[in-house]
Design an enzyme around this catalytic site. Structure first.
Site, PDB file in Angstrom:
ATOM      1  N   PRO A   1      26.483  47.813  20.994  1.00 21.38           N
ATOM      2  CA  PRO A   1      25.847  46.504  21.144  1.00 21.38           C
ATOM      3  C   PRO A   1      24.339  46.655  21.271  1.00 21.38           C
ATOM      4  O   PRO A   1      23.860  47.396  22.117  1.00 21.38           O
ATOM      5  CB  PRO A   1      26.460  45.962  22.439  1.00 21.38           C
ATOM      6  CG  PRO A   1      27.744  46.693  22.593  1.00 21.38           C
ATOM      7  CD  PRO A   1      27.514  48.038  21.982  1.00 21.38           C
ATOM      8  N   GLU A   2      23.628  45.994  20.395  1.00 18.21           N
ATOM      9  CA  GLU A   2      22.168  45.986  20.436  1.00 18.21           C
ATOM     10  C   GLU A   2      21.722  44.550  20.719  1.00 18.21           C
ATOM     11  O   GLU A   2      22.539  43.735  21.135  1.00 18.21           O
ATOM     12  CB  GLU A   2      21.607  46.504  19.094  1.00 18.21           C
ATOM     13  CG  GLU A   2      22.181  47.868  18.695  1.00 18.21           C
ATOM     14  CD  GLU A   2      21.646  48.408  17.383  1.00 18.21           C
ATOM     15  OE1 GLU A   2      20.543  48.006  16.976  1.00 18.21           O
ATOM     16  OE2 GLU A   2      22.331  49.238  16.759  1.00 18.21           O
TER      17      GLU A   2
END
Length: 273
Positions: A4-5
């Site tokens: 997850p960015e």
DNA sequence: CTAAAATCCTGGTGGC
DNA sequence: TGCCACCAGGATTTTA
């Protein structure tokens, strides 16, 4: 693997606000102590009880819960972390290492197969977020600011974009995608970019992140999930990431994968100079 | 100061 | 089929 960015964390935060704002933590069960980075597990459990969730926001790749007692709850999902809201009597999740009890009888569950994720409960949010670089999508993140920062750096661009102290929220997927859109090689030294190239990179970072946000993030192998359990859609729109050997969307050359700064890096050898 | 390497984890992969 | 060594990956910590 899904990391997850910025776009993924932002999407999760947007999905958690409705069900969680106004709720109060009534307790927390910690099944893997290393997940709680600060304070000690015992103090964490004691201090979070009774605090109401006033707001939820994102900084870099952190989710931040603003609590009524003045504390900030930080959650970093790292590689495989997921957040899900379930009824209190739902069967335990396989990787549910931390379970928060809520005053409506439901639970906020932090699942993490690889156990890389971390939780912090702090009175001063700068303890965790103080060293983070600028937010790439903020209005006050300007081209001139970016140009000033990048001109001082001598190292390769790929590790620089992954450095959260340089710029917050970019991970392996969007670093590769932004460099491709900008037409710049991941091993280029930052201080060798022309003014024109800096502008391309600045625009590419913002464009790639905006597009991924519109797609609600990138889901690989089902690991990143939205708050409602759904998958993102940006994996359909990736240009180079995880596309080794496949044709470049611009020129048709085979996408290559190399290791830069210890990270898998995908690029088009023809389009990126 | 920068940079590289080790560290934490475990499911998936590839070799034999 | 089974066993096993090895890998990915973000951020921190250690070492050069």
């Amino acid at each position: 693997m899904p990391m997850p960015e910025l776009p993924e964390v932002e999407t999760i935060v947007n999905g958690l606000r409705g069900p969680l704002i106004g709720r109060t933590f009534t307790g927390v069960c910690v099944g893997w102590e290393n997940i709680v980075a600060r304070p000690t597990v015992l103090e964490f459990q004691r201090r979070i009880r009774g605090q109401q969730i006033l707001g939820i926001r994102r900084r870099g790749k952190y989710l931040i819960f603003d609590l009524s007692g003045g504390d900030s709850l930080f959650i970093h999902l790292k590689m495989t972390g997921q957040l899900t809201i379930r009824p209190g009597d739902a069967p335990p999740d396989k990787y549910g290492h931390t379970v928060f009890d809520l005053d409506d009888g439901r639970q906020l569950r932090f699942l993490d197969m690889r156990k890389f994720g971390r939780i912090y409960l702090v009175a001063d949010e700068n303890e965790v977020a103080g060293s983070l670089g600028p937010e790439p999508l903020a209005d006050d993140f300007t081209l001139s600011q970016f140009a000033a920062l990048i001109g001082k750096r001598k190292g390769a661009l790929k590790p620089l974009l992954l450095n959260q102290q340089f710029i917050a929220g970019i991970g392996n997927i969007y670093a590769d995608e932004a460099l491709f859109v900008a037409g710049i090689h991941p091993q280029r030294k930052a201080n060798t970019l022309t003014g024109e190239e800096i502008a391309w990179l600045y625009q590419a970072i913002r464009q790639v992140l905006h597009q991924a946000l519109a797609d609600e993030g990138t889901t690989f192998d089902g690991a990143y999930r939205k708050a409602d359990g759904g998958e993102g859609g940006h994996q359909e729109n990736l240009r180079v990431f995880r596309r080794k050997g496949q044709p470049c969307p611009r020129c048709g050359s085979a996408i290559e994968r190399i290791v830069v700064g210890g990270r898998g890096t995908h690029f088009c050898p023809h389009c990126q100079k």
